[in-house]
Design a protein around this motif. Structure first.
Motif, PDB file in Angstrom:
ATOM      1  N   ASN A  35       0.810  -1.221   0.000  1.00 15.66           N
ATOM      2  CA  ASN A  35       0.000   0.000   0.000  1.00 15.66           C
ATOM      3  C   ASN A  35       0.838   1.264   0.000  1.00 15.66           C
ATOM      4  O   ASN A  35       0.388   2.306  -0.478  1.00 15.66           O
ATOM      5  N   ALA A  36       2.064   1.196   0.500  1.00 11.08           N
ATOM      6  CA  ALA A  36       2.975   2.344   0.372  1.00 11.08           C
ATOM      7  C   ALA A  36       3.224   2.619  -1.105  1.00 11.08           C
ATOM      8  O   ALA A  36       3.236   3.772  -1.541  1.00 11.08           O
ATOM      9  N   HIS A  63       0.337   4.384  -2.683  1.00 14.06           N
ATOM     10  CA  HIS A  63       0.261   5.788  -2.258  1.00 14.06           C
ATOM     11  C   HIS A  63       1.519   6.564  -2.653  1.00 14.06           C
ATOM     12  O   HIS A  63       1.656   7.729  -2.302  1.00 14.06           O
ATOM     13  N   ILE A  90       4.575   6.367  -1.576  1.00 13.18           N
ATOM     14  CA  ILE A  90       5.395   6.795  -0.446  1.00 13.18           C
ATOM     15  C   ILE A  90       6.399   5.698  -0.122  1.00 13.18           C
ATOM     16  O   ILE A  90       6.335   4.601  -0.667  1.00 13.18           O
ATOM     17  N   ALA A 146       4.913  10.360   5.160  1.00 14.26           N
ATOM     18  CA  ALA A 146       3.470  10.299   4.901  1.00 14.26           C
ATOM     19  C   ALA A 146       2.692  10.914   6.057  1.00 14.26           C
ATOM     20  O   ALA A 146       3.126  10.876   7.210  1.00 14.26           O
ATOM     21  N   ASP A 147       1.510  11.460   5.741  1.00 16.06           N
ATOM     22  CA  ASP A 147       0.667  12.045   6.788  1.00 16.06           C
ATOM     23  C   ASP A 147      -0.147  10.963   7.496  1.00 16.06           C
ATOM     24  O   ASP A 147      -0.254   9.828   7.032  1.00 16.06           O
ATOM     25  N   GLU A 148      -0.740  11.337   8.624  1.00 16.60           N
ATOM     26  CA  GLU A 148      -1.493  10.396   9.465  1.00 16.60           C
ATOM     27  C   GLU A 148      -2.678   9.785   8.717  1.00 16.60           C
ATOM     28  O   GLU A 148      -2.966   8.599   8.864  1.00 16.60           O
ATOM     29  N   GLU A 149      -3.375  10.584   7.920  1.00 16.52           N
ATOM     30  CA  GLU A 149      -4.533  10.078   7.176  1.00 16.52           C
ATOM     31  C   GLU A 149      -4.116   8.966   6.209  1.00 16.52           C
ATOM     32  O   GLU A 149      -4.782   7.933   6.108  1.00 16.52           O
ATOM     33  N   THR A 150      -3.003   9.169   5.521  1.00 14.09           N
ATOM     34  CA  THR A 150      -2.499   8.150   4.593  1.00 14.09           C
ATOM     35  C   THR A 150      -2.126   6.877   5.342  1.00 14.09           C
ATOM     36  O   THR A 150      -2.439   5.767   4.901  1.00 14.09           O
ATOM     37  N   LEU A 151      -1.491   7.028   6.493  1.00 17.29           N
ATOM     38  CA  LEU A 151      -1.104   5.858   7.280  1.00 17.29           C
ATOM     39  C   LEU A 151      -2.327   5.086   7.775  1.00 17.29           C
ATOM     40  O   LEU A 151      -2.315   3.850   7.811  1.00 17.29           O
ATOM     41  N   GLN A 175      -5.169   4.948   6.179  1.00 18.75           N
ATOM     42  CA  GLN A 175      -5.680   4.270   4.983  1.00 18.75           C
ATOM     43  C   GLN A 175      -4.868   3.013   4.695  1.00 18.75           C
ATOM     44  O   GLN A 175      -5.425   1.969   4.335  1.00 18.75           O
ATOM     45  N   ILE A 176      -3.554   3.108   4.874  1.00 16.69           N
ATOM     46  CA  ILE A 176      -2.682   1.951   4.662  1.00 16.69           C
ATOM     47  C   ILE A 176      -2.989   0.861   5.687  1.00 16.69           C
ATOM     48  O   ILE A 176      -3.088  -0.329   5.352  1.00 16.69           O
TER      49      ILE A 176
END
Length: 176
Positions: free
Chosen positions: A88-89, A92, A94, A136-141, A143-144
């Motif tokens: 998932n990184a 995204h 990242i 990466a921001d908290e929201e992306t993490l 989601q991952i």
């Protein structure tokens, strides 16, 4: 960290996903492992061309020469979640400087040792903690995390309990 999420072969992954989307039969198969008892509590577990030796800790009669099967279950879950985090990184775009997933679970030996029928021999709960160093921001993490859990076969097997059945094939030992 010497690794990068970008070495995951996303092109092959995507080709496989497309092929299975077009023909679901291409996504069906079977994993298999074979466990061979060696001595005492020691067993060698084989899957494809790989081997893992398991043993019990000394207080449970083993020699502590390999990972305990319960620890192996935790490691399997952590490994599968790690793959999900890396996959998932990539999706995204990242990368991680560091990624560590610690899986832990309490146990009560009264179940395993058949002391108390009210105590199960397995884990009453399993917890995991992700330590990640990334831009990466908290929201992306988050989601991952959600995607890694949703698509992890081990997470699904542990959380939802795949039905288990067994058979016994018996042959008589020949006295020497």
């Amino acid at each position: 960290m010497s690794g990068t999420c970008q070495t995951l072969d996303i092109e092959t992954y995507s080709q496989t996903k497309e092929a299975v989307s077009e023909d679901p039969e291409k996504g069906k198969g079977k994993f298999e492992s074979v466990t061979i008892w060696k001595d005492g509590a020691v067993a060698v577990n084989k899957a494809r061309s790989f081997e893992i030796t398991t043993d019990e800790p000394k207080p449970l009669g083993g020699g502590d020469t390999g990972i305990d099967p319960m620890e192996l279950l935790l490691a399997s879950l952590g490994s599968c979640l790690t793959i999900g985090w890396v996959t998932n990184a990539n999706f995204h775009d990242i990368d991680y400087k560091n990624l560590k997933i610690k899986v832990s679970a309490p146990y009560d030996l009264r179940g395993y040792l058949d002391i108390d029928d009210g105590v199960r021999p397995g884990f009453p709960e399993i917890n995991y903690e992700v330590e990640v160093e990334t831009d990466a921001d908290e929201e992306t993490l988050q989601q991952i995390k959600a995607a890694a859990e949703k698509n992890s076969p081990m997470f699904d097997n542990v959380a939802n309990g795949a039905p288990i059945s067994g058979t016994v094939n018996h042959s008589k030992a020949v006295s020497s």
